[in-house]
Design an enzyme around this catalytic site. Structure first.
Site, PDB file in Angstrom:
ATOM      1  N   CYS A   1       0.757  -1.001  -0.035  1.00  0.00           N
ATOM      2  CA  CYS A   1       0.043   0.087   0.172  1.00  0.00           C
ATOM      3  C   CYS A   1       1.050   1.213   0.086  1.00  0.00           C
ATOM      4  CB  CYS A   1      -0.873  -0.025   1.242  1.00  0.00           C
ATOM      5  SG  CYS A   1      -2.075   1.275   1.422  1.00  0.00           S
TER       6      CYS A   1
ATOM      7  N   CYS B   1      -6.166  -3.759   6.944  1.00  0.00           N
ATOM      8  CA  CYS B   1      -7.418  -2.968   6.773  1.00  0.00           C
ATOM      9  C   CYS B   1      -8.536  -3.495   6.040  1.00  0.00           C
ATOM     10  CB  CYS B   1      -6.900  -1.627   6.285  1.00  0.00           C
ATOM     11  SG  CYS B   1      -6.734  -1.659   4.462  1.00  0.00           S
TER      12      CYS B   1
END
Length: 374
Positions: A101, A199
């Site tokens: 990410c 997440c």
């Protein structure tokens, strides 16, 4: 400078934005929408990128008096992080989605868009520091406090990206001081819990989530000699070093616990054995990148001393490294002075010299004098 503040909705990014404003920069806040169907509320410290997080980011920007935007990066996030995570596990590797990410979303897609829109830098709430030398070169270093240091997950950054990054919290001695500062500034996120876990898997059940994404079939669990000692429900749901979930019906001959030594996805086989067989002495890595100027030995192929870290909160271990080949895909070779346990292909190996982050590579192979994976 014109600064884009990446606002996660947490206390760190809010205080980082506040410090950028206080430093006199022209600051704009942006929250990244990484899911087309975000949850409405967080569950304690699990998950992130929810509607609640977006609202918290907006309220922080309102308090700071800066513009606020939401940018939809959900398609890019799915392709570069979620789909990559699934593909890596399907191939028997253990990826780090936070590294991916940072590499592909926060410091590639976001930074590229920010620069295209005329911003000079992107500010985030990461705990790390950047040192700029007189010749204009930049280095990434650990944060002032070891317990909050996040330089490991930033090891994928290049020197060109560091030139457009700001980490206002890097010199802050503790998280408690950041929370206290947020409270003094009247930011509503002052006591908001930190987010943990992956997440996009907010309940923390990675195996259950993967079972919905990958076709898994039962197969054998074998010992290091190839003898079947149990059965699994899907090899891709395991990772090297794992102990729990093996469900072996009979104990090892020595009565000691057994751990996952190797994943063989093509054979749909999990290899398990004693903890001693997890001691890794040699690592090779691919997708090598440098967080600043490469060390001189990288060009010559000579050995250079490093400390190697393979997890975000792991202690680094002394090692020596060299770069093999100078083609488009150079390979990093690392010899460990102290063995590391549970090293899995797909993990990220970050190199340090003191506080400086030299760079990183994705682990391709992990070898031990005690056990050689197929």
């Amino acid at each position: 400078m014109k600064v884009l503040a990446a606002m996660s909705g947490g206390v760190d990014s809010a205080v980082a934005a506040a410090r950028a404003v206080e430093a006199g920069h022209e600051v704009v806040g942006v929250h990244l929408a990484l899911s087309r169907m975000p949850g409405t509320l967080r569950t304690g410290s699990r998950g992130c990128c929810t509607i609640e997080d977006s609202s918290d980011a907006w309220r922080a920007c309102e308090k700071l008096g800066i513009p606020f935007y939401v940018w939809d990066f959900s398609e890019r996030f799915k392709a570069d992080v979620v789909d990559d995570f699934i593909a890596e596990y399907a191939a028997g590797r253990t990826p780090n989605p936070c590294m991916r990410c940072n590499e592909k979303i926060k410091f590639e897609a976001l930074l590229d868009k920010a620069i295209a829109l005329g911003f000079d830098a992107v500010a985030t709430g990461h705990y790390a520091t950047i040192i700029e030398h007189a010749d204009g070169s930049r280095e990434l270093h650990r944060a002032a406090t070891w317990t909050k240091d996040q330089s490991y997950v930033l090891g994928v950054l290049t020197e060109q990206q560091l030139a457009h990054c700001m980490f206002p919290l890097g010199e802050t001695p503790s998280k408690e001081l950041v929370r206290a500062e947020a409270a003094e500034r009247g930011l509503s996120v002052a006591q908001k819990p930190d987010s943990h876990d992956i997440c996009f898997i907010p309940d923390g059940d990675t195996r259950g989530w993967l079972a919905e994404q990958i076709d898994m079939t039962a197969g054998p669990i074998v010992d290091s000699d190839g003898n079947q000692i149990g059965e699994h429900e899907g090899a891709q749901a395991y990772t090297v070093g794992q102990r729990r979930g093996l469900k072996l019906g009979r104990p090892a001959p020595d009565g000691k616990p057994r751990f996952v030594l190797e994943i063989r996805p093509k054979e749909n086989t999990v290899v398990a054995g004693s903890q001693e067989l997890l001691d890794i002495d040699l690592i090779t890595g691919i997708r090598l990148s440098w967080a600043g100027p490469p060390v001189a030995e990288a060009v010559t192929g000579r050995w250079f001393g490093i400390e190697l870290q393979i997890r975000a909160h792991a202690d680094p271990v002394p090692a020596r490294a060299r770069v093999e080949g100078q083609a488009a895909e150079p390979q990093l070779v690392v010899e460990l002075m102290e063995p590391l346990k549970g090293v899995a292909p797909g993990q990220t190996a970050v190199m340090y010299q003191g506080t400086r982050v030299l760079g990183q590579a994705t682990i391709e192979t992990a070898r031990s004098h005690n056990y050689q994976p197929v």
